[in-house]
Enzyme design. Structure first.
Site, short mmCIF file in Angstrom:
data_model
loop_
_atom_site.label_atom_id
_atom_site.label_comp_id
_atom_site.label_asym_id
_atom_site.label_seq_id
_atom_site.Cartn_x
_atom_site.Cartn_y
_atom_site.Cartn_z
N THR A 99 -58.66 46.53 43.20
CA THR A 99 -57.88 45.91 44.60
C THR A 99 -57.92 47.45 45.32
O THR A 99 -58.30 47.53 46.48
CB THR A 99 -56.70 45.26 44.44
OG1 THR A 99 -56.92 44.22 43.72
CG2 THR A 99 -56.23 44.97 45.60
N TYR A 131 -59.46 38.83 49.06
CA TYR A 131 -60.37 40.05 49.24
C TYR A 131 -61.46 40.06 48.14
O TYR A 131 -61.30 39.35 47.08
CB TYR A 131 -59.23 41.45 49.25
CG TYR A 131 -58.43 41.43 48.00
CD1 TYR A 131 -57.52 40.65 48.03
CD2 TYR A 131 -59.16 42.22 46.92
CE1 TYR A 131 -56.78 41.04 46.48
CE2 TYR A 131 -58.32 42.19 45.77
CZ TYR A 131 -57.27 41.65 45.62
OH TYR A 131 -56.21 41.51 44.49
N THR A 154 -55.72 46.43 38.49
CA THR A 154 -54.40 46.46 37.94
C THR A 154 -54.36 45.06 36.86
O THR A 154 -53.52 45.23 36.07
CB THR A 154 -53.49 46.05 38.76
OG1 THR A 154 -53.46 44.75 39.44
CG2 THR A 154 -53.18 47.17 40.10
N ASP A 155 -55.19 44.45 36.89
CA ASP A 155 -55.36 43.13 35.89
C ASP A 155 -55.24 43.63 34.43
O ASP A 155 -54.51 42.93 33.46
CB ASP A 155 -56.37 42.10 36.13
CG ASP A 155 -55.86 41.18 37.44
OD1 ASP A 155 -56.92 40.47 37.70
OD2 ASP A 155 -54.93 41.34 37.89
N LYS A 163 -47.97 44.83 33.30
CA LYS A 163 -48.13 44.37 34.62
C LYS A 163 -47.00 43.11 34.52
O LYS A 163 -47.39 41.98 33.63
CB LYS A 163 -49.28 43.91 35.01
CG LYS A 163 -49.55 43.35 36.44
CD LYS A 163 -51.03 43.08 36.84
CE LYS A 163 -50.94 42.62 38.47
NZ LYS A 163 -52.34 42.44 38.64
N GLU A 181 -39.56 35.50 10.41
CA GLU A 181 -39.38 34.25 10.21
C GLU A 181 -40.78 33.98 9.46
O GLU A 181 -40.84 32.72 8.62
CB GLU A 181 -39.47 33.35 11.22
CG GLU A 181 -38.06 33.11 12.11
CD GLU A 181 -38.07 32.46 12.98
OE1 GLU A 181 -37.85 33.06 14.33
OE2 GLU A 181 -38.05 31.09 13.11
#
Ligand code: DGL
Length: 355
Positions: free
Chosen positions: A39, A52, A118-119, A191, A312
């Protein structure tokens, strides 16, 4: 202007410490900028439209859009890729890591800045922190708004990223992530928000520091192994072992676990419910997979906390690895690299505590 006025101006300037002359390029650090898209390089069709296209601008266009960078460093840009980071893949990871190591090996290079979507920034940054063999500073930046947006956040993140990568305190801290005035260690950052500029958080441990208008403030040091001390090298690698992440949920079947194994997964990370738990059918399928030589890591789908060993689930009995602080995406990164060294879950558990 009369002579006395000129003298008054000169006297004032001298009293103020003289004209601030821009630093000469020869006095500035050389920083390599490796761009991958995202981005931060994105462009909307128009400022009033949300949508975009990632990776619309090249690295030199990005740098030209940021005032005063030439007062911080001499920047040399290289376009490694130009994609939305949801399309990040092992091939680009290996290319980026090799270009990063080669750039940092150049005596005249002081550090590197990487622009990225950023993903998957939290995964790429952790991968690079494990395989970068120099202790020179490496900083990754992205943005949540495209370059064409009103109040685009990319230019400020690039400016702050260059301020951090040229700061003496950044040496030996591995790959750092800088967005929205905050500095994060690659290992800790995740993120947390789909659209907010304040999306990156180091939920369990807190940020590595803050940076505001280029002024840097450091907090706690990192106590985990980083690239120069890591046993992992990508120099001889042209691919990484396949590791799949499987998301746990109520009524989970073994179908996706079986499919991952059929498709050649050498490791499976389960994004478990709670403290890395899952249904009995899924647990039985993973136990069988582990006995068959697939390395199984239990992580959690929850945003914070530590996935504990033998809580567990009896990891000793099943031959599993517990991910500790690492979320499923980072667990996959470490397991891929671990599998280039060993398939022993006991040795891999040790790595999850060390890296
Ligand atoms: N296309 C996504 C990416 O490149 C958008 C996220 C971003 O870069 O902010 O990761």
């Amino acid at each position: 202007m009369k002579r006395n006025s000129i003298l008054r101006v000169i006297a004032t300037v001298v009293a103020m410490g003289g004209f601030a002359t821009a630093p000469q390029a020869a006095d500035l650090p050389n920083i390599k900028v490796l761009a991958t898209g995202g981005t931060i390089a994105g462009a909307q069709a128009s400022a009033t439209e949300y949508g975009y296209k990632s990776g619309a601008y090249d690295v030199n266009s990005l740098l030209k859009a940021v005032p005063n960078l030439d007062k911080l460093a001499v920047l040399t840009g290289e376009q490694v890729a130009n994609i939305g980071s949801q399309d990040m893949n092992d091939e680009i990871w290996l290319k980026l890591a090799k270009r990063l190591n080669a750039s940092l090996a150049e005596p005249g290079t002081s550090g590197a800045l990487i622009t990225h979507g950023t993903d998957t920034l939290e995964e790429t940054s952790y991968f690079l922190s494990l395989v970068t063999k120099s202790d020179k500073p490496v900083v990754m930046v992205g943005s949540m708004r495209p370059a064409t947006a009103t109040s685009a956040d990319g230019p400020g993140n690039i400016y702050n990223g260059v301020a951090v990568v040229t700061n003496p305190g950044a040496k030996g801290k591995g790959t750092l992530v800088v967005l929205n005035d905050t500095i994060h260690y690659a290992r800790n950052v995740v993120k947390t928000d789909t659209t907010s500029v304040q999306t990156f958080e180091s939920i369990n441990r807190g940020p590595a520091g803050l940076v505001n208008t280029g002024k840097v403030f450091w907090f706690e040091p990192m106590d985990k192994k980083l690239g120069p001390a890591s046993e992992f090298s990508i120099d001889a690698l042209d691919q990484l072992p396949r590791v799949d992440v499987i998301y746990a949920h109520a009524n989970m079947s073994a179908d996706l676990i079986d499919a991952a194994i059929r498709n050649g997964a050498k490791g499976i990370v389960v994004a478990g419910v709670g403290d890395g738990n899952m249904t009995t059918p899924a647990l039985d399928a993973l136990t069988k997979a582990a006995k068959g030589g697939v390395v199984v890591v239990r992580s959690s789908r929850l945003p914070s906390g530590i996935t504990l060993r033998n809580n567990e689930v009896n990891d000793d009995e099943k031959g599993f690895v517990a991910s500790g602080e690492l979320n499923p995406a980072k667990s996959r990164v470490l397991l891929q690299l671990a599998l280039t060294k060993t398939k022993d879950p006991v040795a891999i558990q040790k790595m999850f505590y060390e890296y």
